[in-house]
Motif scaffolding. Structure first.
Motif, PDB file in Angstrom:
ATOM      1  N   GLY A 158       0.813  -1.216   0.000  1.00  0.00           N
ATOM      2  CA  GLY A 158       0.000   0.000   0.000  1.00  0.00           C
ATOM      3  C   GLY A 158       0.843   1.261   0.000  1.00  0.00           C
ATOM      4  O   GLY A 158       0.553   2.217  -0.726  1.00  0.00           O
ATOM      5  N   ASN A 159       1.913   1.277   0.810  1.00  0.00           N
ATOM      6  CA  ASN A 159       2.776   2.456   0.851  1.00  0.00           C
ATOM      7  C   ASN A 159       3.520   2.654  -0.459  1.00  0.00           C
ATOM      8  O   ASN A 159       3.693   3.783  -0.930  1.00  0.00           O
ATOM      9  CB  ASN A 159       3.777   2.327   2.003  1.00  0.00           C
ATOM     10  N   GLN A 160       3.994   1.556  -1.047  1.00  0.00           N
ATOM     11  CA  GLN A 160       4.689   1.669  -2.333  1.00  0.00           C
ATOM     12  C   GLN A 160       3.746   2.178  -3.410  1.00  0.00           C
ATOM     13  O   GLN A 160       4.109   3.062  -4.198  1.00  0.00           O
ATOM     14  CB  GLN A 160       5.254   0.298  -2.730  1.00  0.00           C
ATOM     15  N   ALA A 161       2.542   1.624  -3.434  1.00  0.00           N
ATOM     16  CA  ALA A 161       1.568   2.061  -4.438  1.00  0.00           C
ATOM     17  C   ALA A 161       1.195   3.523  -4.229  1.00  0.00           C
ATOM     18  O   ALA A 161       1.093   4.300  -5.190  1.00  0.00           O
ATOM     19  CB  ALA A 161       0.322   1.175  -4.374  1.00  0.00           C
ATOM     20  N   ASN A 162       1.009   3.911  -2.992  1.00  0.00           N
ATOM     21  CA  ASN A 162       0.658   5.292  -2.689  1.00  0.00           C
ATOM     22  C   ASN A 162       1.776   6.244  -3.109  1.00  0.00           C
ATOM     23  O   ASN A 162       1.525   7.308  -3.696  1.00  0.00           O
ATOM     24  CB  ASN A 162       0.373   5.431  -1.197  1.00  0.00           C
TER      25      ASN A 162
END
Length: 917
Positions: A5-9
């Motif tokens: 999620g953090n990478q995608a964000n």
């Protein structure tokens, strides 16, 4: 390592900001379809005008507006194959009293039947063939498609015919012989246009095979007609051919059919007194719907649409290759961005951009098509017979075909286009080459499809299998789909059908279904192949993986082969090593047997070899590096240009794949677990890898999110980095990176490498291009940051190495020549004083004699004109003796300058590098 999620964000926010800065370019691309559609309309109008002028002006005679009515023996009746409700019994054909049937459908049955009931009216009968006023006032027609003469026969369509006159009668009062036959008009409701098409098909095609036609007068689809909106689709008969009368004007009988429904609708709204009179019709230079607009029209329609749709392809491919060429993707990966988040977010982002573009393309097309459609209808009402539909089939391709079929086609190809861009991006690494190839594909596809592919599609004798094979190329699939949509749209004008609908996809002659299947399969296959090539090719996304990496046992076999290669390489490396280098090797071998968590990075016999070309031997850039780096240590690599320092850093950071050897970072294998290593690593490359259209703050926010920072912790870390590297004053933090000076870009690169608390940091010449004040500031930050992490840096600055590094390794010709602290290296390689004296050149021998008298083992290291430099062993020389000897020498010959200094790190570096080379 940051979770998905953090990478995608992080990647999504970065892409959003990056493309926000290019909003003008995006608007130009989005508006490109509108410009082309306008150009298409202008060129098409000019083409039609030129065609009319070439034929010369035509001033036809005024002709009465008539219907084309089926002959009595061919009118629709109930038969074994025509079991449709409401049709009369076939016995009416014997008496010639069969009605002229009109089929009705639409969304509102009550309105449709009400309007249809007003189409046929009672009127007077004409006295002659020239009695235009009476003919224009009623509903008359013939069973011929030409207008030159009535051949003495005229059908009068009325709501009801008198039963007393069932057969033709002669109007005795007529000035010329004219048979007027009453025909009863019959309106029949059908539930859908599909039912009407089925009935028409069976009445003409199937009936024709038996030699008995079963025809209707016309068919009306009222669509969404209401009290505020009049929208009707008319189907009429245009199939009659009379070869013996081929030179006579063949005008389609549309004006009267339109006038009937128009008057009926007006009377439905305003009462029976309202009427639009159709006085006459006239032949146009190009009969509407009788022939296609011409080759130039077909070219403009389909080829232009092909170019418009493919315009997004170069944009996507260039963006992907740009990140690879500038090493921005590997930079993101080295800071923790995984392959799966990168692929998913990048694909989704380009899909959104492409769908917005295609919505604009489709929207402009629908609006243009509606405008053209309405314009053509307006002229048909005002000037009956001037059928303008055929001049605009290229734009009304959007209007006449099913929106659902079109949307599915464009959606599938949009995804295929993105997949193809990903596939080609795995092959190309140069932006200019990729751009040239992309635009060649765009324009070449349209030209080749028009000149090569379309004639084969039109050729019924060409094998269908070869067409399918050619359609495997996505550009030809796109062209074939547009071709089918264009053909069905043109058919809407020619034979009254309403374009391509879902039910037509099952038609064996329709190529749209096979195109959709091919594109859907290629969409998935291209994505899988793209990801596979991305993993096995060293294309800017990290180390290559084995060809069969996806098999369960391939990883174990790969590890075994690497270990064998590493051992063979270690056994074959026969070289003389200094004691400190040998001690380092022994320490590493012990750590490999008994791992120690206090060591962040361990390298054992790491090599990089470039194969020879054009008869040249293989080149070893790194010949076998063995190094153990404990946590909390800053290790400096000193070496001349071309020694292999950057190559070693590139292998450790995943930019290059080692030829042999092994390395471990935080206990993870460099050869097989690089993706996991990236999450605990920070990198400052030799050349700044930055996005020109992102600010310094946005760079740090992006890489901070990749390091799992968020919220207040992220903002605090970013502000601390900006302040530490003097990037927070004067609005520098919010300035685009392309406006940064070289020193500011360098400081930002170092700040990126340290954000997020990485465990191992690689810095390749971090202070290059900095002024003295900025360099000292950077040193203080790095010195403070090394307390809880391991840092490897390369540098040409001896001051930087002495200030920052706990240990130093002098790297020459692909290997370490010595390792140790600054004091250890000075003591080991610099146990002497450096004596320098400058005199006249003719006194050079006297200087040498002076030095020999002080120390017989002195060694000259430098001589240029009158300046000489010597090494004096410390155990042979006293400083007081040197001062005394120089004072005495000044009495014998002039001494311009002299000096005595202890050994510096620079002297050690020069000595070791010179001896090694």
């Amino acid at each position: 390592m940051a979770h998905f999620g953090n990478q995608a964000n992080a990647l999504f926010r970065k892409n959003l900001i990056y493309h926000k800065r290019h909003v003008r370019s995006h608007l130009k691309v989005i508006l490109f379809p509108a410009v082309l559609f306008i150009l298409l309309g202008v060129l098409q109008s000019y083409t039609n005008k030129a065609k009319r002028e070439k034929k010369g002006p035509v001033f036809p005679d005024e002709l009465p507006p008539l219907l084309q009515i089926p002959s009595p023996q061919f009118r629709a009746v109930m038969t074994d194959s025509m079991l449709f409700p409401g049709l009369p019994d076939a016995s009416c054909r014997v008496t010639g009293s069969c009605p002229a049937t009109v089929l009705i459908t639409g969304n509102n049955r009550t309105l449709g039947e009400s309007v249809a009931g007003k189409m046929f009216i009672d009127s007077s009968e004409p006295n002659s063939t020239t009695d235009f006023e009476i003919i224009a006032d009623g509903i008359f027609g013939t069973n011929f498609s030409y207008y030159m003469t009535y051949i003495g026969l005229l059908f009068h369509v009325r709501p009801q015919c008198s039963a007393a006159i069932p057969s033709p009668f002669r109007n005795s009062s007529a000035e010329t012989d004219l048979d007027v036959i009453c025909v009863e008009g019959l309106n029949l409701w059908r539930n859908s246009s599909a039912e009407i098409n089925d009935e028409l098909f069976k009445g003409y095609r199937e009936g024709n095979t038996e030699g008995k036609l079963n025809e209707v007068l016309a068919a009306y689809d009222f669509l969404d007609t209401s009290g505020e909106n009049f929208n009707v689709n008319i189907q009429y008969n245009s199939t009659y051919e009379d070869n013996h009368l081929s030179e006579k004007p063949q005008l389609l009988r549309i004006p009267r059919a339109e006038n009937m429904v128009t008057n009926a609708y007006l009377q439905f709204l305003r009462g029976s007194a309202t009427k639009m009179v159709l006085d006459f019709v006239a032949e146009m230079p190009i009969p509407g719907g009788f022939e296609r607009p011409g080759d130039i029209s077909t070219f403009l329609n389909i080829v232009f649409f092909t170019w418009v749709i493919l315009q997004v392809f170069p944009v996507i491919l260039s963006s992907l290759v740009y990140e690879k060429q500038r090493k921005l993707r590997i930079m993101m990966k080295m800071h923790g961005l995984g392959d799966v988040p990168y692929w998913m977010i990048t694909y989704a982002y380009f899909l959104v951009i492409s769908l917005i573009y295609m919505c604009c393309y489709f929207g402009f097309g629908v609006l243009t098509g509606n405008a053209v459609y309405s314009s053509a209808a307006y002229f048909m009402f005002i000037r009956a017979g001037s059928i303008l539909f055929s001049c605009f089939t290229g734009l009304t391709i959007f209007k006449l075909n099913s929106y659902g079929v079109q949307c599915l086609f464009y959606f599938v190809f949009t995804n295929l286009q993105i997949s193809m861009a990903f596939l080609l991006s795995a092959v190309f690494s140069n932006l200019k080459t990729a751009s040239v190839v992309a635009y060649t594909i765009v324009f070449g596809t349209g030209i080749l499809a028009f000149l090569l592919f379309q004639p084969l599609v039109d050729d019924a004798s060409f094998p269908r299998g070869w067409l399918i094979l050619m359609e495997l190329y996505p550009g030809f699939s796109l062209y074939r789909g547009l071709y089918e949509l264009s053909q069905y749209a043109q058919g809407g004008f020619r034979v009254g059908t309403y374009g391509m609908f879902w039910e037509y996809l099952s038609n064996s002659n329709n190529g749209m279904r096979e195109v959709l299947i091919i594109m859907s399969i290629e969409w998935v296959v291209f994505l899988i192949v793209s990801y596979y090539l991305d993993q096995i090719l060293s294309s800017g996304s990290g180390n290559r993986r084995s060809l069969l990496y996806f098999l369960p046992n391939s990883q174990r076999k790969h590890l075994t082969s690497l270990e064998k290669a590493s051992k063979q390489s270690a056994e074959s490396s026969v070289q003389i090593e200094n004691n400190d280098v040998s001690e380092e090797r022994e320490k590493v071998e012990q750590l490999l047997e008994k791992p120690d968590s206090n060591y962040s990075a361990i390298c054992y016999n790491l090599k990089k070899m470039y194969p020879g070309k054009d008869g040249n031997p293989d080149k070893f850039a790194v010949k076998g590096v063995t190094l153990a780096l404990p946590r909390g240590e800053c290790f400096g690599m000193l070496g001349p240009n071309g020694a292999g320092k950057t190559t070693f850093i590139s292998m450790m950071t995943g930019l290059l794949e080692p030829s042999s050897g092994s390395a471990y970072v935080e206990g993870l294998n460099l050869r097989t677990q690089m993706n996991e290593i990236y999450g605990s690593m920070g990198v400052c490359p030799q050349h700044d890898l930055l996005w020109d259209t992102l600010t310094g703050r946005e760079h740090l926010l992006f890489y901070g999110r990749l390091k799992n920072l968020k919220g207040a912790a992220l903002n605090q870390a970013v502000e601390k980095s900006l302040k530490s590297f003097n990037l927070s004053q004067g609005g520098v933090a919010d300035r685009l990176a392309k406006k940064y000076s070289g020193g500011m870009r360098r400081r930002l690169s170092v700040a990126i490498s340290l954000i997020g608390d990485p465990k191992v940091v690689y810095m390749d010449e971090p202070s290059t291009g900095l002024d003295p004040a900025s360099r000292k500031m950077l040193w203080d930050v790095v010195k403070q940051a090394k307390q809880d992490r391991a840092i490897i840096l390369t540098t040409h600055s001896m001051d930087e190495a002495e200030y920052l590094c706990d240990r130093i390794g002098i790297f020459v010709d692909g290997n370490f020549q010595c390792l140790g602290t600054t004091d250890e290296l000075k003591a080991r390689y610099g146990g002497s004083y450096m004596f320098t004296m400058t005199t006249s050149p003719e006194n050079g021998s006297e200087v040498e004699d002076l030095v020999k008298s002080l120390s017989p083992n002195a060694k000259k290291t430098y001589h240029l004109y009158g300046t000489q430099k010597f090494e004096l062993p410390k155990d042979e020389v006293k400083i007081s003796d040197v001062f005394l000897a120089v004072r005495q020498a000044k009495e014998r010959f002039p001494v311009q300058s002299w000096g005595l200094a202890d050994t510096m790190l620079e002297d050690v570096f020069i000595k070791v590098a010179t001896e090694a080379q």
